[in-house]
Design a protein around this motif. Structure first.
Motif, short mmCIF file in Angstrom:
data_model
loop_
_atom_site.label_atom_id
_atom_site.label_comp_id
_atom_site.label_asym_id
_atom_site.label_seq_id
_atom_site.Cartn_x
_atom_site.Cartn_y
_atom_site.Cartn_z
N SER A 227 0.83 -1.21 0.00
CA SER A 227 0.00 0.00 0.00
C SER A 227 0.87 1.26 0.00
CB SER A 227 -0.96 0.00 1.20
OG SER A 227 -0.25 -0.17 2.41
N SER A 228 2.02 1.20 0.67
CA SER A 228 2.91 2.34 0.71
C SER A 228 3.50 2.64 -0.66
CB SER A 228 4.05 2.09 1.70
OG SER A 228 4.95 3.17 1.72
N SER A 229 3.90 1.60 -1.39
CA SER A 229 4.50 1.82 -2.71
C SER A 229 3.48 2.38 -3.69
CB SER A 229 5.09 0.51 -3.25
OG SER A 229 4.10 -0.49 -3.38
N ILE A 230 2.24 1.90 -3.61
CA ILE A 230 1.19 2.45 -4.49
C ILE A 230 0.92 3.91 -4.14
CG2 ILE A 230 -1.24 2.28 -5.15
CD1 ILE A 230 -1.03 -0.74 -4.64
N ALA A 231 0.83 4.20 -2.83
CA ALA A 231 0.57 5.57 -2.40
C ALA A 231 1.70 6.50 -2.85
CB ALA A 231 0.41 5.62 -0.89
N SER A 232 2.95 6.08 -2.62
CA SER A 232 4.09 6.94 -2.98
C SER A 232 4.15 7.18 -4.49
CB SER A 232 5.40 6.31 -2.50
OG SER A 232 5.46 6.27 -1.10
N LEU A 233 3.92 6.12 -5.26
CA LEU A 233 3.95 6.28 -6.72
C LEU A 233 2.89 7.28 -7.17
CD1 LEU A 233 4.96 5.42 -9.51
CD2 LEU A 233 3.28 3.58 -9.46
N CYS A 234 1.70 7.19 -6.59
CA CYS A 234 0.62 8.11 -6.98
C CYS A 234 0.91 9.53 -6.52
CB CYS A 234 -0.71 7.61 -6.41
SG CYS A 234 -1.32 6.10 -7.18
N TRP A 235 1.45 9.68 -5.30
CA TRP A 235 1.83 11.02 -4.84
C TRP A 235 2.90 11.61 -5.74
CZ3 TRP A 235 -1.57 13.19 -2.12
CH2 TRP A 235 -2.13 12.65 -0.96
N PHE A 236 3.93 10.82 -6.04
CA PHE A 236 5.04 11.32 -6.85
C PHE A 236 4.55 11.76 -8.23
CE2 PHE A 236 9.02 9.24 -4.77
CZ PHE A 236 8.57 9.65 -3.52
N THR A 237 3.64 10.96 -8.80
CA THR A 237 3.10 11.30 -10.12
C THR A 237 2.25 12.56 -10.04
OG1 THR A 237 3.06 8.94 -10.69
CG2 THR A 237 1.80 10.42 -12.09
N ALA A 238 1.40 12.65 -9.03
CA ALA A 238 0.50 13.81 -8.91
C ALA A 238 1.28 15.11 -8.72
CB ALA A 238 -0.47 13.60 -7.75
N VAL A 239 2.29 15.10 -7.85
CA VAL A 239 3.04 16.35 -7.61
C VAL A 239 3.95 16.68 -8.78
CG1 VAL A 239 2.93 16.07 -5.11
CG2 VAL A 239 4.93 15.22 -6.35
N ASN A 240 4.23 15.70 -9.64
CA ASN A 240 4.96 15.98 -10.86
C ASN A 240 4.08 16.72 -11.87
OD1 ASN A 240 7.16 15.92 -12.61
ND2 ASN A 240 6.63 13.93 -13.44
N LEU A 241 2.75 16.57 -11.72
CA LEU A 241 1.81 17.17 -12.65
C LEU A 241 1.19 18.48 -12.15
CD1 LEU A 241 -0.10 13.91 -13.67
CD2 LEU A 241 1.49 15.20 -15.11
N GLU A 242 1.15 18.66 -10.83
CA GLU A 242 0.45 19.83 -10.27
C GLU A 242 1.19 20.33 -9.03
OE1 GLU A 242 -1.11 22.70 -10.07
OE2 GLU A 242 -2.63 21.76 -11.36
N GLN A 243 0.90 21.56 -8.61
CA GLN A 243 1.56 22.15 -7.46
C GLN A 243 1.28 21.33 -6.20
OE1 GLN A 243 1.37 26.45 -6.97
NE2 GLN A 243 0.51 26.63 -9.03
N VAL A 244 2.30 21.25 -5.35
CA VAL A 244 2.22 20.40 -4.16
C VAL A 244 1.07 20.80 -3.25
CG1 VAL A 244 3.43 19.76 -2.04
CG2 VAL A 244 4.67 19.81 -4.22
N ALA A 245 0.88 22.10 -3.04
CA ALA A 245 -0.16 22.55 -2.11
C ALA A 245 -1.54 22.10 -2.56
CB ALA A 245 -0.11 24.06 -1.97
N LEU A 246 -1.80 22.16 -3.87
CA LEU A 246 -3.10 21.74 -4.38
C LEU A 246 -3.27 20.23 -4.25
CD1 LEU A 246 -3.49 23.96 -7.57
CD2 LEU A 246 -4.31 24.37 -5.26
#
Length: 295
Positions: A227-246
């Motif tokens: 679950s941690s690896s899936i969460a981290s991968l999704c977080w890393f991808t999301a913040v690569n696409l959009e601002q961290v605060a959002l």
């Protein structure tokens, strides 16, 4: 708008991971629980990167000094954030611990604007402000004396370290000239590799008993890592696409999943105060994604 589904999946899998870490923390110390989140995540991240490269081949990127600094800083910030959160779980309920650590969205907005050049519009700041009020409501029961200074500092410290982790990960991703999925995968492999090496070496030298405790709970440790690896991968991808605060403000819907898991799995009670916090988190998330939906 791809960052939105990645953020929602990250929020759900992170809530699941935190609940499992709460269970493991009953028998294993904070450093051991932190290692549990990474130990199987490294081969899983490696397999994911290999699949990506087979599907869409790219050249091995150049890893600049700035990239190596960013992933190293992110790795150790995430270790410290997780240790502080586990210590928080041992002082408070699962839901209250997560609620305090979710101060990271506001901290990420402030740090991002101050040091990383991330500018937000008024609607985004309004969403972050409402989300911060919601986090305060989610901090726990309203009885006098339930929130002491050490607990508050643990929560804010965990939130600060998680915010720094995400900001450094975003900076690292932007140093690689690859498709966004590949940059997130490379950043994930580097970050987890550093974390597993550092934590395993520390426990091997200082606390081998904890390594044995993890060895005797293989199923739970694997589920935490997965679950941690899936969460981290999704977080890393999301913040690569959009601002961290959002991303992190929308990610506060994790509290919804946290409350469901807390009440129905860990059998913890949910107060009216926490339900109000949940409602404000939903409002905050809507305000954050509204600009993306209207463009």
């Amino acid at each position: 708008m791809l960052w939105i589904p990645f953020t929602l999946l990250a929020a759900f899998t992170q809530a699941l991971r935190n609940a499992q870490q709460k269970i493991l923390s009953r028998d294993v110390n904070a450093i051991g629980v932190t290692l549990a989140r990474f130990i199987w995540a490294l081969p899983l991240a490696g397999v994911y990167l290999l699949i990506l490269e087979l599907a869409v081949p790219t050249e091995v990127p150049h890893f600049s000094g700035r990239f190596l600094f960013a992933v190293s800083a992110a790795a150790f910030a995430q270790i410290l954030a997780t240790i502080l959160m586990v210590l928080l779980f041992q002082r408070r309920s699962y839901a209250a611990g997560v609620g305090l650590a979710k101060s990271e969205a506001l901290l990420a907005a402030i740090l991002g604007a101050a040091f990383f050049g991330a500018l937000l519009g008024p609607i985004g700041w309004l969403g972050i402000a409402i989300g911060s009020v919601a986090v305060w409501l989610m901090k726990g029961r309203s009885e006098p004396g339930t929130l002491d200074l050490p607990t508050l500092l643990l929560g804010l410290g965990s939130g600060l370290c998680f915010a720094l982790t995400t900001l450094w990960v975003r900076d690292a991703c932007h140093q690689l000239s690859l498709p966004f999925m590949h940059t997130a995968a490379w950043a994930l492999v580097w970050t987890i590799g550093i974390q597993v090496s550092a934590l395993t070496a520390w426990l091997a030298l200082r606390d081998r008993a904890t390594l044995l405790q993890l060895w005797h709970q293989p199923s739970l440790v694997f589920r935490i890592s997965l679950s941690s690896s899936i969460a981290s991968l999704c977080w890393f991808t999301a913040v690569n696409l959009e601002q961290v605060a959002l991303v992190k403000t929308l990610g506060q819907v994790e509290v919804l999943f946290t409350l469901l898991l807390s009440q129905h799995w860990l059998k913890e009670q949910v107060s009216p105060r926490e339900r109000l916090g949940l409602l404000l988190i939903v409002v905050s998330a809507i305000l954050v994604i509204l600009p993306a939906l209207t463009t």
